[in-house]
Design a protein around this motif. Structure first.
Motif, PDB file in Angstrom:
ATOM      1  N   TYR A  34       0.868  -1.177   0.000  1.00 60.11           N
ATOM      2  CA  TYR A  34       0.000   0.000   0.000  1.00 60.11           C
ATOM      3  C   TYR A  34       0.900   1.220   0.000  1.00 60.11           C
ATOM      4  O   TYR A  34       2.071   1.140   0.368  1.00 60.11           O
ATOM      5  CB  TYR A  34      -0.925   0.001   1.221  1.00 60.11           C
ATOM      6  N   LEU A  35       0.357   2.334  -0.427  1.00 57.82           N
ATOM      7  CA  LEU A  35       1.094   3.590  -0.380  1.00 57.82           C
ATOM      8  C   LEU A  35       0.534   4.392   0.786  1.00 57.82           C
ATOM      9  O   LEU A  35      -0.662   4.690   0.825  1.00 57.82           O
ATOM     10  CB  LEU A  35       0.923   4.369  -1.691  1.00 57.82           C
ATOM     11  N   VAL A  48      -3.355   4.440   0.202  1.00 62.05           N
ATOM     12  CA  VAL A  48      -3.901   3.964  -1.064  1.00 62.05           C
ATOM     13  C   VAL A  48      -3.563   2.486  -1.139  1.00 62.05           C
ATOM     14  O   VAL A  48      -2.406   2.094  -0.970  1.00 62.05           O
ATOM     15  CB  VAL A  48      -3.293   4.720  -2.262  1.00 62.05           C
ATOM     16  N   PHE A  49      -4.568   1.657  -1.357  1.00 64.71           N
ATOM     17  CA  PHE A  49      -4.369   0.211  -1.373  1.00 64.71           C
ATOM     18  C   PHE A  49      -5.286  -0.424  -2.402  1.00 64.71           C
ATOM     19  O   PHE A  49      -6.235   0.191  -2.880  1.00 64.71           O
ATOM     20  CB  PHE A  49      -4.646  -0.387   0.013  1.00 64.71           C
ATOM     21  N   GLU A  50      -4.985  -1.659  -2.716  1.00 60.96           N
ATOM     22  CA  GLU A  50      -5.809  -2.429  -3.638  1.00 60.96           C
ATOM     23  C   GLU A  50      -6.810  -3.222  -2.812  1.00 60.96           C
ATOM     24  O   GLU A  50      -6.436  -3.951  -1.897  1.00 60.96           O
ATOM     25  CB  GLU A  50      -4.924  -3.366  -4.448  1.00 60.96           C
ATOM     26  N   SER A  51      -8.077  -3.091  -3.122  1.00 65.31           N
ATOM     27  CA  SER A  51      -9.118  -3.775  -2.369  1.00 65.31           C
ATOM     28  C   SER A  51      -9.006  -5.287  -2.545  1.00 65.31           C
ATOM     29  O   SER A  51      -8.879  -5.769  -3.667  1.00 65.31           O
ATOM     30  CB  SER A  51     -10.499  -3.312  -2.842  1.00 65.31           C
ATOM     31  N   PRO A  52      -9.070  -6.049  -1.444  1.00 64.38           N
ATOM     32  CA  PRO A  52      -9.035  -7.508  -1.574  1.00 64.38           C
ATOM     33  C   PRO A  52     -10.351  -8.067  -2.121  1.00 64.38           C
ATOM     34  O   PRO A  52     -10.409  -9.218  -2.536  1.00 64.38           O
ATOM     35  CB  PRO A  52      -8.786  -7.980  -0.143  1.00 64.38           C
ATOM     36  N   HIS A 148      -6.447  -5.039   6.183  1.00 73.05           N
ATOM     37  CA  HIS A 148      -7.746  -5.244   5.546  1.00 73.05           C
ATOM     38  C   HIS A 148      -8.862  -5.484   6.554  1.00 73.05           C
ATOM     39  O   HIS A 148      -9.997  -5.051   6.344  1.00 73.05           O
ATOM     40  CB  HIS A 148      -7.668  -6.391   4.541  1.00 73.05           C
ATOM     41  N   ARG A 149      -8.560  -6.154   7.653  1.00 73.07           N
ATOM     42  CA  ARG A 149      -9.589  -6.346   8.691  1.00 73.07           C
ATOM     43  C   ARG A 149     -10.022  -5.012   9.280  1.00 73.07           C
ATOM     44  O   ARG A 149     -11.209  -4.758   9.471  1.00 73.07           O
ATOM     45  CB  ARG A 149      -9.056  -7.245   9.809  1.00 73.07           C
ATOM     46  N   GLY A 152     -11.866  -3.041   6.730  1.00 76.60           N
ATOM     47  CA  GLY A 152     -13.163  -3.685   6.517  1.00 76.60           C
ATOM     48  C   GLY A 152     -14.150  -3.360   7.605  1.00 76.60           C
ATOM     49  O   GLY A 152     -15.341  -3.144   7.344  1.00 76.60           O
ATOM     50  N   LYS A 153     -13.696  -3.277   8.842  1.00 76.03           N
ATOM     51  CA  LYS A 153     -14.584  -2.903   9.955  1.00 76.03           C
ATOM     52  C   LYS A 153     -15.103  -1.484   9.778  1.00 76.03           C
ATOM     53  O   LYS A 153     -16.170  -1.144  10.270  1.00 76.03           O
ATOM     54  CB  LYS A 153     -13.851  -3.020  11.292  1.00 76.03           C
ATOM     55  N   ALA A 154     -14.317  -0.653   9.085  1.00 75.44           N
ATOM     56  CA  ALA A 154     -14.726   0.728   8.840  1.00 75.44           C
ATOM     57  C   ALA A 154     -15.478   0.868   7.511  1.00 75.44           C
ATOM     58  O   ALA A 154     -15.719   1.980   7.053  1.00 75.44           O
ATOM     59  CB  ALA A 154     -13.507   1.642   8.840  1.00 75.44           C
ATOM     60  N   ASN A 155     -15.817  -0.247   6.886  1.00 70.55           N
ATOM     61  CA  ASN A 155     -16.546  -0.266   5.610  1.00 70.55           C
ATOM     62  C   ASN A 155     -15.810   0.492   4.513  1.00 70.55           C
ATOM     63  O   ASN A 155     -16.419   1.133   3.669  1.00 70.55           O
ATOM     64  CB  ASN A 155     -17.957   0.298   5.755  1.00 70.55           C
ATOM     65  N   GLN A 156     -14.493   0.431   4.504  1.00 66.00           N
ATOM     66  CA  GLN A 156     -13.690   1.167   3.531  1.00 66.00           C
ATOM     67  C   GLN A 156     -13.168   0.279   2.404  1.00 66.00           C
ATOM     68  O   GLN A 156     -12.470   0.749   1.530  1.00 66.00           O
ATOM     69  CB  GLN A 156     -12.502   1.846   4.224  1.00 66.00           C
ATOM     70  N   ILE A 157     -13.487  -0.997   2.446  1.00 73.08           N
ATOM     71  CA  ILE A 157     -12.973  -1.916   1.406  1.00 73.08           C
ATOM     72  C   ILE A 157     -13.973  -2.128   0.357  1.00 73.08           C
ATOM     73  O   ILE A 157     -14.859  -2.145  -0.028  1.00 73.08           O
ATOM     74  CB  ILE A 157     -12.516  -3.246   2.034  1.00 73.08           C
TER      75      ILE A 157
END
Length: 157
Positions: A34-35, A48-52, A148-149, A152-157
């Motif tokens: 990630y950046l 900035v990351f790639e969504s799993p 990612h966890r 994901g908990k923050a609904n950002q993925i």
């Protein structure tokens, strides 16, 4: 991670008024999952990351709070890369839960410069207060999973 340019990053943060983008020419993209960078004000972080889930790029803004400077030397461990810093090595980052209209935020102690990708790839430094025998691909996987966890908990993925 694939190399990004200023335009691609700006498209991820359309609503951000004071977006600061670091110098992208000095980045070794093959060493990143990630950046992450810190705004010069010191209170904002960007990732900035790639969504799993779908493989698309995502950009999230984090709020950074500095730790208390009580004079006590405290060990601090990053929740993403599990690197144990001597003191002042982590910061508490908060992220707004998407869909909560700013009413809910989640926090996590992360390396203060958002440089976990470099830490899990490099040799486990002698400056860490905890030695680790886990091999590099497993450290990378564990860091991505923790990141990612939380996102994901923050609904950002």
């Amino acid at each position: 991670m694939l190399a990004l340019n200023n335009t691609a990053i700006k498209l991820l943060f359309l609503t951000e008024q004071n977006l600061y983008i670091p110098d992208l020419t000095a980045i070794v993209w093959s060493n990143l999952d990630y950046l992450g960078w810190i705004h010069p004000s010191g209170t904002l972080g960007y990732v900035v990351f790639e969504s799993p889930v779908d493989g698309r790029l995502r950009g999230v803004k984090l709020t950074r709070t500095r730790g208390s400077e009580s004079g006590r030397v405290r060990m601090e461990m990053c929740s993403w890369c599990h690197y144990v810093h001597r003191a002042q090595g982590t910061a508490f980052f908060m992220i707004e839960v998407k869909g909560s209209d700013g009413r809910r935020k989640l926090g996590n102690p992360i390396c203060k410069d958002l440089d976990c990708s470099y830490r899990v790839r490099g040799p486990w430094s002698s400056t860490s207060l905890m030695s680790e025998d886990l091999y590099q691909p497993a450290r990378i996987w564990r860091m991505k999973l923790a990141m990612h966890r939380w996102l994901g908990k923050a609904n950002q993925i």
